[in-house]
Scaffold this motif. Sequence first.
Motif, PDB file in Angstrom:
ATOM      1  N   LEU A 297       0.961   1.109  -1.206  1.00  0.00           N
ATOM      2  CA  LEU A 297       1.042   1.927  -2.671  1.00  0.00           C
ATOM      3  C   LEU A 297       2.381   2.842  -2.787  1.00  0.00           C
ATOM      4  O   LEU A 297       2.577   3.141  -4.096  1.00  0.00           O
ATOM      5  N   GLY A 298       3.176   2.770  -1.752  1.00  0.00           N
ATOM      6  CA  GLY A 298       4.578   3.423  -2.014  1.00  0.00           C
ATOM      7  C   GLY A 298       4.515   4.874  -2.222  1.00  0.00           C
ATOM      8  O   GLY A 298       5.429   5.559  -2.736  1.00  0.00           O
ATOM      9  N   GLY A 299       3.666   5.474  -1.543  1.00  0.00           N
ATOM     10  CA  GLY A 299       3.286   7.175  -1.651  1.00  0.00           C
ATOM     11  C   GLY A 299       3.720   7.414  -0.434  1.00  0.00           C
ATOM     12  O   GLY A 299       4.333   7.013   0.587  1.00  0.00           O
ATOM     13  N   GLY A 300       4.283   8.861  -0.714  1.00  0.00           N
ATOM     14  CA  GLY A 300       4.704   9.572   0.377  1.00  0.00           C
ATOM     15  C   GLY A 300       3.628  10.535   1.307  1.00  0.00           C
ATOM     16  O   GLY A 300       2.333  10.229   1.019  1.00  0.00           O
ATOM     17  N   PRO A 301       4.153  11.374   1.957  1.00  0.00           N
ATOM     18  CA  PRO A 301       3.225  12.470   2.569  1.00  0.00           C
ATOM     19  C   PRO A 301       2.206  13.200   1.776  1.00  0.00           C
ATOM     20  O   PRO A 301       0.925  13.375   2.206  1.00  0.00           O
ATOM     21  N   GLU A 302       2.467  13.353   0.541  1.00  0.00           N
ATOM     22  CA  GLU A 302       1.848  13.998  -0.514  1.00  0.00           C
ATOM     23  C   GLU A 302       0.625  13.373  -0.735  1.00  0.00           C
ATOM     24  O   GLU A 302      -0.584  13.677  -0.691  1.00  0.00           O
ATOM     25  N   ALA A 303       0.812  11.925  -0.792  1.00  0.00           N
ATOM     26  CA  ALA A 303      -0.174  11.119  -1.178  1.00  0.00           C
ATOM     27  C   ALA A 303      -1.208  10.733  -0.090  1.00  0.00           C
ATOM     28  O   ALA A 303      -2.398  10.544  -0.155  1.00  0.00           O
ATOM     29  N   VAL A 304      -0.577  10.663   1.223  1.00  0.00           N
ATOM     30  CA  VAL A 304      -1.563  10.608   2.575  1.00  0.00           C
ATOM     31  C   VAL A 304      -2.343  11.803   2.342  1.00  0.00           C
ATOM     32  O   VAL A 304      -3.578  11.649   2.577  1.00  0.00           O
ATOM     33  N   LEU A 351      -8.161  -2.721  -2.086  1.00  0.00           N
ATOM     34  CA  LEU A 351      -7.765  -3.374  -2.971  1.00  0.00           C
ATOM     35  C   LEU A 351      -7.005  -2.628  -4.157  1.00  0.00           C
ATOM     36  O   LEU A 351      -6.216  -3.165  -5.000  1.00  0.00           O
ATOM     37  N   SER A 352      -7.040  -1.402  -3.963  1.00  0.00           N
ATOM     38  CA  SER A 352      -6.302  -0.459  -4.945  1.00  0.00           C
ATOM     39  C   SER A 352      -5.055  -0.575  -5.095  1.00  0.00           C
ATOM     40  O   SER A 352      -4.048  -0.743  -4.281  1.00  0.00           O
ATOM     41  N   PRO A 353      -4.569  -0.787  -6.329  1.00  0.00           N
ATOM     42  CA  PRO A 353      -3.017  -0.849  -6.747  1.00  0.00           C
ATOM     43  C   PRO A 353      -2.305   0.289  -6.976  1.00  0.00           C
ATOM     44  O   PRO A 353      -1.118   0.299  -6.827  1.00  0.00           O
ATOM     45  N   THR A 354      -2.897   1.629  -7.114  1.00  0.00           N
ATOM     46  CA  THR A 354      -2.344   2.750  -7.231  1.00  0.00           C
ATOM     47  C   THR A 354      -2.667   3.706  -6.433  1.00  0.00           C
ATOM     48  O   THR A 354      -4.215   3.553  -6.071  1.00  0.00           O
ATOM     49  N   VAL A 355      -2.183   4.937  -6.536  1.00  0.00           N
ATOM     50  CA  VAL A 355      -2.653   6.165  -5.623  1.00  0.00           C
ATOM     51  C   VAL A 355      -3.932   6.736  -6.217  1.00  0.00           C
ATOM     52  O   VAL A 355      -4.802   6.997  -5.511  1.00  0.00           O
ATOM     53  N   ALA A 356      -3.895   6.750  -7.627  1.00  0.00           N
ATOM     54  CA  ALA A 356      -4.931   7.567  -8.147  1.00  0.00           C
ATOM     55  C   ALA A 356      -6.299   6.789  -7.825  1.00  0.00           C
ATOM     56  O   ALA A 356      -7.364   7.485  -7.675  1.00  0.00           O
ATOM     57  N   ILE A 357      -6.177   5.448  -8.144  1.00  0.00           N
ATOM     58  CA  ILE A 357      -7.491   4.556  -7.972  1.00  0.00           C
ATOM     59  C   ILE A 357      -8.040   4.841  -6.564  1.00  0.00           C
ATOM     60  O   ILE A 357      -9.229   4.777  -6.153  1.00  0.00           O
ATOM     61  N   ALA A 358      -6.950   4.591  -5.696  1.00  0.00           N
ATOM     62  CA  ALA A 358      -7.280   4.757  -4.106  1.00  0.00           C
ATOM     63  C   ALA A 358      -7.961   6.068  -3.882  1.00  0.00           C
ATOM     64  O   ALA A 358      -8.925   6.091  -3.057  1.00  0.00           O
ATOM     65  N   ALA A 359      -7.538   7.023  -4.478  1.00  0.00           N
ATOM     66  CA  ALA A 359      -8.029   8.361  -4.105  1.00  0.00           C
ATOM     67  C   ALA A 359      -9.423   8.415  -4.619  1.00  0.00           C
ATOM     68  O   ALA A 359     -10.458   9.074  -4.326  1.00  0.00           O
ATOM     69  N   VAL A 360      -9.780   7.993  -5.780  1.00  0.00           N
ATOM     70  CA  VAL A 360     -10.961   7.880  -6.465  1.00  0.00           C
ATOM     71  C   VAL A 360     -11.951   7.215  -5.618  1.00  0.00           C
ATOM     72  O   VAL A 360     -13.140   7.437  -5.178  1.00  0.00           O
ATOM     73  N   ALA A 361     -11.636   5.963  -5.137  1.00  0.00           N
ATOM     74  CA  ALA A 361     -12.387   5.323  -4.235  1.00  0.00           C
ATOM     75  C   ALA A 361     -12.689   6.092  -2.782  1.00  0.00           C
ATOM     76  O   ALA A 361     -13.818   5.863  -2.517  1.00  0.00           O
ATOM     77  N   MET A 362     -11.654   6.754  -2.307  1.00  0.00           N
ATOM     78  CA  MET A 362     -11.956   7.566  -1.070  1.00  0.00           C
ATOM     79  C   MET A 362     -12.973   8.553  -1.527  1.00  0.00           C
ATOM     80  O   MET A 362     -13.846   8.956  -0.513  1.00  0.00           O
TER      81      MET A 362
END
Length: 512
Positions: A297-304, A351-362
């Motif tokens: 996703l190319g995110g940093g510690p904040e996204a983790v 399968l999430s392409p973005t951080v936002a979609i991944a966060a909703v999935a989690m």
Amino acid sequence: MSGGFTLSAWAIDLTPLRVNRQFRLLFIGRLVSMFALGMLMVVLSVQIYDLTGSSLQVALVNTALGVSTFVGALAGGVLADRVDRRRVILVSRALAIAGLVGLACNASLDEPSVAALYVFAVWDGVTGSIGSTAFGAAVPAVVPRAMLPATGTLMAMCLDLGSAASPLVGGVLAGAGGFALVYWVVAVISVISWLFLFQLRPIRPGASEEAQGGEAAEPAPGAAETEPGPSSVLPGESSGELSGSGSGWRGWRADLVGGLRFASREPVVAAVLLMGFLQIFFASPHVLIPEFVQSTLGGGPEAVGLMYSATSVGAIIATLASGWVPRVRRVGLVIVGVYVSSSMWVVAFGLSPTVAIAAVAMALVGAGDVIGEILRFTVLAERTPDRLRGRVQSLWAAQATVGDSLGGPVLSVGARLIGVGPVIVVGGLVAAVTTALLLLTHPRLRTLTRTPDTGAADTEADSQTEVDTQTDAGTQTNAGTQADAEPGRDPEADLAHKPAHNPAHKPTRSTP
């Protein structure tokens, strides 16, 4: 107004906290201790890394903690079925506090000992898991059966709230005042928790299937009578094999075997425990979140951090809106459906392409997991005799510990072979398929139903189990179980002739 949408129909049910003093003390003690535990786990790992500069050392100390937790859970299960559970909780918590004082003293040294951190981690794992297992066995023993879903919901909320902010608080305190300060704060918080639990009345194993709390709620007027649960003695064995009456190593071994035998031969209990293991082993991608967020996703510690927080946020929202859970009737099918859905949200995360979609999935994964845990807690509490709850609770803890300890490395190896995203997807799919297959391998899940007053019961299967139990000359059954096992008796007809439950009647306090 009836039949329409009402907020109260969906809001979390706080009745056990209002009417049951025993449960209220357990809840507060648990909430406070979970806050302390969240601080401890973070700071212990950070201190190990600070002293050694090695992630391997962090992994090893967590492995030592996991192994000791597993051993302590098994020992705690036997103890909780032998002696007063209040005493087990208080003694184990006092010993754990002594370990916290040791950690604080070690951290205050000019050169803290790494070996001491391992020793105290093992000490905390053993003492903490003994107390947690006894605690888990005590909770369903102090509330009426009709309140078990609400009780499970509140305990899930307790876990989420207690661990939501504590890691951040622990990190801030460590940065401001050092590791010793955090350990002392955790020790003080643990003493506060102990003082609440000290006010409990004795909770003796097997003393009551309904409520031991002096303020336990009475059944509502006109409510259906509680049916006997499944027989605690299975065909081919006597009640003595399951009771904690032996002494010495042979007695402990017999108790452990008795608990394992019950869990393996009671098909619903076996299926519910196996279901939890499958979810933790295949569909818990938390160990892969940092790598997935950064590399895919190319995110940093904040996204983790957002991914981990999203799981807790989803769980808390689902818990607060869980008022519908006690009204679930086809509980077996719903548990399977919830976990299959949660597994598919893990697939969506992979399968999430973005951080936002991944966060909703989690967040949806967290919501599904907590609803599944509430329903599994309810079924296990209703299907397990009180004198066996300690050992079954130890198996609950063991399946979580083993599943997490084995699942994380397996997923990590898979990520090296096929990539982090694909292995998350495969894990979610395997969890969904294997969980759905439990409906075929454990058919009683398909017929498992419950009502607010009678609890979970696979009526046809339970009736047959009781008939088989009576025909065994070495098995003892109570009069109520014998009556329910009369040949030709239709359990569904019995339920149909019971007085209808009136939801307008609220449980009331009983006299202390």
